[in-house]
Design a protein around this motif. Structure first.
Motif, short mmCIF file in Angstrom:
data_model
loop_
_atom_site.label_atom_id
_atom_site.label_comp_id
_atom_site.label_asym_id
_atom_site.label_seq_id
_atom_site.Cartn_x
_atom_site.Cartn_y
_atom_site.Cartn_z
N LEU A 182 -0.25 -75.08 1.99
CA LEU A 182 -0.94 -76.21 1.35
C LEU A 182 -2.42 -76.26 1.73
CD1 LEU A 182 -0.26 -78.53 -0.54
CD2 LEU A 182 0.13 -79.98 1.46
N ARG A 183 -2.82 -75.53 2.78
CA ARG A 183 -4.22 -75.51 3.18
C ARG A 183 -5.08 -74.71 2.20
NH1 ARG A 183 -3.92 -74.44 9.75
NH2 ARG A 183 -2.81 -76.37 10.29
N ARG A 201 -11.39 -73.30 -7.97
CA ARG A 201 -10.65 -73.13 -6.72
C ARG A 201 -9.52 -72.11 -6.83
NH1 ARG A 201 -10.21 -79.27 -4.17
NH2 ARG A 201 -12.43 -79.81 -4.43
N ALA A 220 6.88 -79.06 -6.87
CA ALA A 220 6.01 -79.83 -7.77
C ALA A 220 6.67 -80.00 -9.13
CB ALA A 220 4.65 -79.13 -7.92
N PRO A 269 -6.87 -74.22 -1.08
CA PRO A 269 -7.27 -75.14 -2.16
C PRO A 269 -6.64 -74.80 -3.51
CG PRO A 269 -9.18 -74.53 -0.85
CD PRO A 269 -8.05 -73.66 -0.39
N TRP A 310 6.40 -74.92 -2.77
CA TRP A 310 5.52 -76.03 -3.15
C TRP A 310 5.44 -76.14 -4.66
CZ3 TRP A 310 4.05 -80.13 -0.72
CH2 TRP A 310 3.81 -80.12 0.66
N ARG A 331 -3.21 -76.25 -4.07
CA ARG A 331 -3.19 -77.68 -4.42
C ARG A 331 -3.46 -77.89 -5.91
NH1 ARG A 331 -5.95 -77.87 0.70
NH2 ARG A 331 -7.98 -78.23 -0.29
N ILE A 388 -0.32 -77.00 -7.73
CA ILE A 388 0.69 -78.04 -7.58
C ILE A 388 0.53 -79.10 -8.67
CG2 ILE A 388 1.37 -80.00 -6.12
CD1 ILE A 388 1.00 -78.16 -3.71
#
Length: 428
Positions: A226-227, A405, A360, A229, A356, A232, A235
């Motif tokens: 999750l670190r 990102r 999601a 970018p 993840w 995220r 997700i």
């Protein structure tokens, strides 16, 4: 030290990656067949819960809420399950997981049949969702360990998407047939049994599971996917995809019941999933020249446009056609998202990253099931189709704003990518 620079012989071997070459990968079938059996029940779970709870309570809102608790629970626990699998091995996570899932699923079934209060169903739904075996991400991680930097990784991502969608063709049909023709509880009972048998068979395939992050340095470097970018951003993108799955499941069930043809539910959902599967096959067969970031934006825009038209459907035939188009728009986004994980996330954290994304989808599905159920109860038949429109439009806006990102941080060619747990290094 390995690099992505290949010899002419290697290039010739991989210049035309395809499904045939992928399936000839040594040892692939040892995890593909049990993996397919183990992931099949996942496509049955939400719909089986909706059909059972709606039958016992008479409310799509209650049914959607119970299914949503299951989805939220899975979304919250799936990444932790993936992290444990990265560190301790997939078998160590799968065996206790499938045992808990089968027991909790049967408990939920018994409570629903005995008219237990809604809070009791919620309580049983929590461990049912938390223990859903993350077989899809585990299979993808095994492909990653087998293929590493091979051009076949995109083909493998497409193959896994097709496999997932094939289960979503068979699963809803099977769940609907069992719940409507046999018994309202038959779907969940069958789901629990298949999870137990398939999960244990998959866990027995030790030879192909990825190496674990056993040393202290690996644990520091890969504390959490999750670190990253880009993860995220993906997700959020997959949350929107989950809103399509959840909104379609509840809204199709309500629509077919409103026209007096509940048996069409599985057929219409199967057409939707078939569209996804067909486009997934095509994606894996194409040698893409466009960057994956661009493909994701284009594919997701198509998904948002087609999903926004669902609520206008007034007939089963029109809904089938629109559902097919929506399904065909999902696969490119899913495949590209999973492919980007290979570029963005170190090898030792990819199972977690995949979970993840899977989580999601489950979380988006859970929220969509809840909202769509309320809309169906309080507004008109088909109002739940507004949920896929809202979810995909919001996710597309986020993707457009943050797409930068998704570009890997390395500005040169990647050296030793996926080798042990080392970070990528750029070379001139």
């Amino acid at each position: 030290m390995a690099s992505t620079v290949t010899t002419s012989k290697d290039s010739a071997a991989t210049s035309r990656p395809g499904y045939g070459q992928l399936l000839r990968t040594r040892g692939a079938w040892t995890f593909l067949l049990p993996g397919f059996a183990a992931r099949q029940p996942f496509a049955m779970l939400t719909l089986s819960i909706v059909l059972l709870v709606q039958h016992t309570t008479g409310s799509y809102g209650a049914a959607g809420a119970v299914a949503a608790v299951t989805g939220v629970s899975m979304a919250l626990f799936a990444p932790y399950s993936g992290r444990l699998a990265d560190r301790h091995g997939q078998r160590a996570v799968l065996v206790p997981g499938v045992l808990v899932h089968a027991l909790s699923g049967l408990t939920l079934t018994a409570l629903a049949l005995n008219d237990a209060p809604l809070w009791a169903l919620f309580a049983a739904a929590v461990p049912t969702g938390a223990s859903v075996p993350q077989v899809g991400p585990m299979v993808r991680a095994r492909w990653g360990a087998k293929l590493k930097d091979s051009p076949l990784m995109t083909t493998a991502a497409a193959f896994e998407s097709v496999t997932d969608e094939f289960t979503f063709v068979v699963g809803p049909l099977l769940a609907t047939a069992l719940c409507t023709a046999v018994d309202p509880a038959a779907g969940l009972v069958t789901e629990a049994a298949l999870t137990l048998v398939g999960g244990l068979l998959f866990a027995a395939q030790r030879g192909t599971q990825p190496k674990t992050s056993a040393d202290g340095r690996a644990r520091v470097e890969h504390a959490s996917a999750l670190r990253v970018p880009g993860v995220r951003v993906l997700i959020v993108t997959f949350l929107g995809i989950g809103s399509v799955f959840g909104g379609m499941q509840v809204s199709l069930a309500a629509f077919t019941e409103s026209i007096g043809e509940p048996g069409l539910n599985g057929v219409l959902y199967g057409i939707f999933a078939a569209g996804n599967m067909v486009s997934g096959i095509a994606c894996g067969a194409i040698a893409w020249k466009a960057a994956p970031q661009r493909r994701l934006v284009i594919g997701y825009a198509a998904l948002a446009v087609t999903a926004s038209a669902l609520w206008t459907s007034q007939s089963a035939l029109l809904l089938a056609g629109l559902g097919l188009l929506v399904g065909m728009s999902i696969a490119p986004s899913l495949i590209t998202g999973y492919t980007l994980v290979e570029d963005l996330v170190p090898a030792g954290a990819r199972t977690e990253a995949f979970t993840w994304l899977t989580g999601a989808v489950a979380l988006g599905q859970a929220a969509a099931v809840t909202i769509a159920g309320q809309l169906e109860d309080r507004l008109w038949d088909g109002a739940g189709f507004l949920v896929p429109m809202g979810g995909t439009v919001l996710a597309l806006a986020t993707l457009l704003a943050l797409r930068s990102r998704l570009v890997p941080p390395s500005h040169g060619r990647t050296v030793a990518r996926g080798m042990d747990h080392r970070a990528p290094a750029a070379v001139d």
